[in-house]
Design a protein around this motif. Structure first.
Motif, PDB file in Angstrom:
ATOM      1  N   VAL A  95       0.866  -1.171   0.000  1.00 10.14           N
ATOM      2  CA  VAL A  95       0.000   0.000   0.000  1.00 10.14           C
ATOM      3  C   VAL A  95       0.908   1.228   0.000  1.00 10.14           C
ATOM      4  CG1 VAL A  95      -1.759   1.290   1.269  1.00 10.14           C
ATOM      5  CG2 VAL A  95      -1.799  -1.220   1.271  1.00 10.14           C
ATOM      6  N   VAL A  96       0.745   2.066  -1.033  1.00  6.13           N
ATOM      7  CA  VAL A  96       1.605   3.237  -1.201  1.00  6.13           C
ATOM      8  C   VAL A  96       0.790   4.498  -0.923  1.00  6.13           C
ATOM      9  CG1 VAL A  96       3.065   4.515  -2.819  1.00  6.13           C
ATOM     10  CG2 VAL A  96       2.934   2.017  -2.958  1.00  6.13           C
ATOM     11  N   TYR A  97       1.375   5.414  -0.168  1.00  3.02           N
ATOM     12  CA  TYR A  97       0.741   6.700   0.128  1.00  3.02           C
ATOM     13  C   TYR A  97       1.667   7.798  -0.365  1.00  3.02           C
ATOM     14  CZ  TYR A  97      -1.649  10.337   2.796  1.00  3.02           C
ATOM     15  OH  TYR A  97      -2.346  11.452   3.167  1.00  3.02           O
ATOM     16  N   GLN A  98       1.170   8.635  -1.269  1.00  3.24           N
ATOM     17  CA  GLN A  98       1.987   9.702  -1.831  1.00  3.24           C
ATOM     18  C   GLN A  98       1.804  10.982  -1.017  1.00  3.24           C
ATOM     19  OE1 GLN A  98       1.212  10.519  -5.947  1.00  3.24           O
ATOM     20  NE2 GLN A  98       3.003  11.820  -6.163  1.00  3.24           N
ATOM     21  N   VAL A  99       2.915  11.606  -0.678  1.00  2.00           N
ATOM     22  CA  VAL A  99       2.903  12.821   0.141  1.00  2.00           C
ATOM     23  C   VAL A  99       3.501  13.967  -0.667  1.00  2.00           C
ATOM     24  CG1 VAL A  99       3.881  13.922   2.191  1.00  2.00           C
ATOM     25  CG2 VAL A  99       3.105  11.569   2.306  1.00  2.00           C
ATOM     26  N   TYR A 100       2.792  15.091  -0.699  1.00  2.00           N
ATOM     27  CA  TYR A 100       3.333  16.334  -1.249  1.00  2.00           C
ATOM     28  C   TYR A 100       3.795  17.153  -0.051  1.00  2.00           C
ATOM     29  CZ  TYR A 100       3.657  20.584  -4.048  1.00  2.00           C
ATOM     30  OH  TYR A 100       4.109  21.705  -4.678  1.00  2.00           O
ATOM     31  N   PRO A 101       5.100  17.207   0.210  1.00  2.00           N
ATOM     32  CA  PRO A 101       5.621  17.775   1.460  1.00  2.00           C
ATOM     33  C   PRO A 101       5.117  19.182   1.779  1.00  2.00           C
ATOM     34  CG  PRO A 101       7.393  16.777   0.207  1.00  2.00           C
ATOM     35  CD  PRO A 101       6.178  16.762  -0.669  1.00  2.00           C
ATOM     36  N   SER A 102       5.001  20.029   0.786  1.00  2.00           N
ATOM     37  CA  SER A 102       4.636  21.418   1.047  1.00  2.00           C
ATOM     38  C   SER A 102       3.259  21.571   1.678  1.00  2.00           C
ATOM     39  CB  SER A 102       4.683  22.232  -0.246  1.00  2.00           C
ATOM     40  OG  SER A 102       5.997  22.237  -0.755  1.00  2.00           O
ATOM     41  N   SER A 103       2.388  20.597   1.466  1.00  2.00           N
ATOM     42  CA  SER A 103       1.030  20.721   1.997  1.00  2.00           C
ATOM     43  C   SER A 103       0.666  19.624   2.995  1.00  2.00           C
ATOM     44  CB  SER A 103       0.028  20.710   0.850  1.00  2.00           C
ATOM     45  OG  SER A 103       0.107  19.493   0.137  1.00  2.00           O
ATOM     46  N   PHE A 104       1.612  18.783   3.372  1.00  2.00           N
ATOM     47  CA  PHE A 104       1.275  17.653   4.242  1.00  2.00           C
ATOM     48  C   PHE A 104       1.135  18.064   5.702  1.00  2.00           C
ATOM     49  CE2 PHE A 104       2.393  13.827   6.732  1.00  2.00           C
ATOM     50  CZ  PHE A 104       1.336  13.030   6.350  1.00  2.00           C
ATOM     51  N   LYS A 105       2.200  18.504   6.339  1.00  2.00           N
ATOM     52  CA  LYS A 105       2.133  18.913   7.751  1.00  2.00           C
ATOM     53  C   LYS A 105       3.233  19.929   8.034  1.00  2.00           C
ATOM     54  CE  LYS A 105       2.131  17.191  12.508  1.00  2.00           C
ATOM     55  NZ  LYS A 105       1.454  18.330  13.040  1.00  2.00           N
ATOM     56  N   ASP A 106       2.821  21.047   8.578  1.00  2.00           N
ATOM     57  CA  ASP A 106       3.735  22.130   8.916  1.00  2.00           C
ATOM     58  C   ASP A 106       4.080  22.042  10.402  1.00  2.00           C
ATOM     59  OD1 ASP A 106       5.101  24.518   9.162  1.00  2.00           O
ATOM     60  OD2 ASP A 106       3.309  25.767   9.048  1.00  2.00           O
ATOM     61  N   THR A 107       5.356  21.890  10.724  1.00  2.00           N
ATOM     62  CA  THR A 107       5.745  21.774  12.140  1.00  2.00           C
ATOM     63  C   THR A 107       6.375  23.044  12.703  1.00  2.00           C
ATOM     64  OG1 THR A 107       7.907  20.833  11.558  1.00  2.00           O
ATOM     65  CG2 THR A 107       6.102  19.278  12.001  1.00  2.00           C
ATOM     66  N   ASP A 132       5.252  26.302  11.742  1.00  2.00           N
ATOM     67  CA  ASP A 132       4.300  27.412  11.561  1.00  2.00           C
ATOM     68  C   ASP A 132       4.722  28.454  10.536  1.00  2.00           C
ATOM     69  OD1 ASP A 132       2.463  26.360  13.396  1.00  2.00           O
ATOM     70  OD2 ASP A 132       3.571  27.234  15.082  1.00  2.00           O
ATOM     71  N   ASP A 133       5.410  28.007   9.465  1.00  2.00           N
ATOM     72  CA  ASP A 133       5.747  28.958   8.408  1.00  2.00           C
ATOM     73  C   ASP A 133       4.789  28.861   7.227  1.00  2.00           C
ATOM     74  OD1 ASP A 133       6.523  26.583   7.200  1.00  2.00           O
ATOM     75  OD2 ASP A 133       8.550  27.259   6.703  1.00  2.00           O
ATOM     76  N   GLY A 134       3.791  27.983   7.340  1.00  2.00           N
ATOM     77  CA  GLY A 134       2.795  27.856   6.286  1.00  2.00           C
ATOM     78  C   GLY A 134       3.112  26.799   5.241  1.00  2.00           C
ATOM     79  N   TRP A 135       4.246  26.149   5.378  1.00  2.00           N
ATOM     80  CA  TRP A 135       4.653  25.113   4.432  1.00  2.00           C
ATOM     81  C   TRP A 135       4.897  23.810   5.189  1.00  2.00           C
ATOM     82  CZ3 TRP A 135       4.702  25.966  -0.727  1.00  2.00           C
ATOM     83  CH2 TRP A 135       4.674  27.279  -1.157  1.00  2.00           C
ATOM     84  N   GLY A 136       4.458  22.707   4.621  1.00  2.00           N
ATOM     85  CA  GLY A 136       4.773  21.407   5.203  1.00  2.00           C
ATOM     86  C   GLY A 136       6.268  21.159   5.133  1.00  2.00           C
ATOM     87  N   ASP A 137       6.743  20.226   5.931  1.00  2.00           N
ATOM     88  CA  ASP A 137       8.180  19.972   5.967  1.00  2.00           C
ATOM     89  C   ASP A 137       8.462  18.504   6.276  1.00  2.00           C
ATOM     90  OD1 ASP A 137       7.767  19.901   8.862  1.00  2.00           O
ATOM     91  OD2 ASP A 137       7.857  22.080   8.770  1.00  2.00           O
ATOM     92  N   ILE A 138       9.716  18.120   6.135  1.00  2.00           N
ATOM     93  CA  ILE A 138      10.130  16.731   6.358  1.00  2.00           C
ATOM     94  C   ILE A 138       9.827  16.304   7.794  1.00  2.00           C
ATOM     95  CG2 ILE A 138      12.090  15.133   6.412  1.00  2.00           C
ATOM     96  CD1 ILE A 138      11.191  15.877   3.585  1.00  2.00           C
ATOM     97  N   LYS A 139      10.058  17.177   8.749  1.00  2.00           N
ATOM     98  CA  LYS A 139       9.751  16.849  10.145  1.00  2.00           C
ATOM     99  C   LYS A 139       8.256  16.524  10.292  1.00  2.00           C
ATOM    100  CE  LYS A 139      10.527  18.473  14.833  1.00  2.00           C
ATOM    101  NZ  LYS A 139      10.990  19.576  15.669  1.00  2.00           N
ATOM    102  N   GLY A 140       7.419  17.204   9.546  1.00  2.00           N
ATOM    103  CA  GLY A 140       5.987  16.916   9.571  1.00  2.00           C
ATOM    104  C   GLY A 140       5.680  15.527   9.047  1.00  2.00           C
ATOM    105  N   ILE A 141       6.386  15.126   8.001  1.00  2.00           N
ATOM    106  CA  ILE A 141       6.192  13.784   7.439  1.00  2.00           C
ATOM    107  C   ILE A 141       6.649  12.732   8.446  1.00  2.00           C
ATOM    108  CG2 ILE A 141       6.899  12.178   5.619  1.00  2.00           C
ATOM    109  CD1 ILE A 141       7.169  14.674   3.788  1.00  2.00           C
ATOM    110  N   THR A 142       7.850  12.919   8.999  1.00  2.00           N
ATOM    111  CA  THR A 142       8.369  11.909   9.930  1.00  2.00           C
ATOM    112  C   THR A 142       7.539  11.841  11.208  1.00  2.00           C
ATOM    113  OG1 THR A 142      10.003  13.467  10.831  1.00  2.00           O
ATOM    114  CG2 THR A 142      10.734  12.027   9.030  1.00  2.00           C
ATOM    115  N   SER A 143       6.912  12.947  11.577  1.00  2.00           N
ATOM    116  CA  SER A 143       6.091  12.931  12.797  1.00  2.00           C
ATOM    117  C   SER A 143       4.821  12.101  12.630  1.00  2.00           C
ATOM    118  CB  SER A 143       5.728  14.360  13.214  1.00  2.00           C
ATOM    119  OG  SER A 143       4.757  14.911  12.345  1.00  2.00           O
TER     120      SER A 143
END
Length: 89
Positions: free
Chosen positions: A33-45, A47-58
């Protein structure tokens, strides 16, 4: 004589296990099962308005609990671009 037969059976079972593992290793992606993530809109950790890698790993444990086998991280443009439109000019 019995010891020799036991070794032959153990050898055959070992070969069968090796073949099964090899087949599974060759085709694991067909059942994954594959889940595709667009980092910029996934999760912002931060508070700069952009998702980030830390958001993905969290969220990796959460995605695993959902049954996700693979997280496919989409390429993300530099922050000054938003879907091909220059937002800094």
């Amino acid at each position: 004589m019995l010891g020799c037969a036991t070794k032959v059976v153990a050898s055959i079972e070992s070969e069968q296990r090796s073949e099964a593992v090899s087949e599974m290793a060759e085709s694991w992606w067909k059942e994954a099962v594959v889940y595709q993530v667009y980092p910029s809109s996934f999760k912002d950790t931060n508070d700069d308005g952009w998702g980030d890698i830390k958001g993905i790993t969290s969220k990796l444990d959460y995605l695993k609990d959902l049954g996700i086998d693979i997280v496919w991280v989409s390429p993300s443009p530099p922050l000054r671009l938003d879907l091909g439109v220059r937002v800094t000019e």
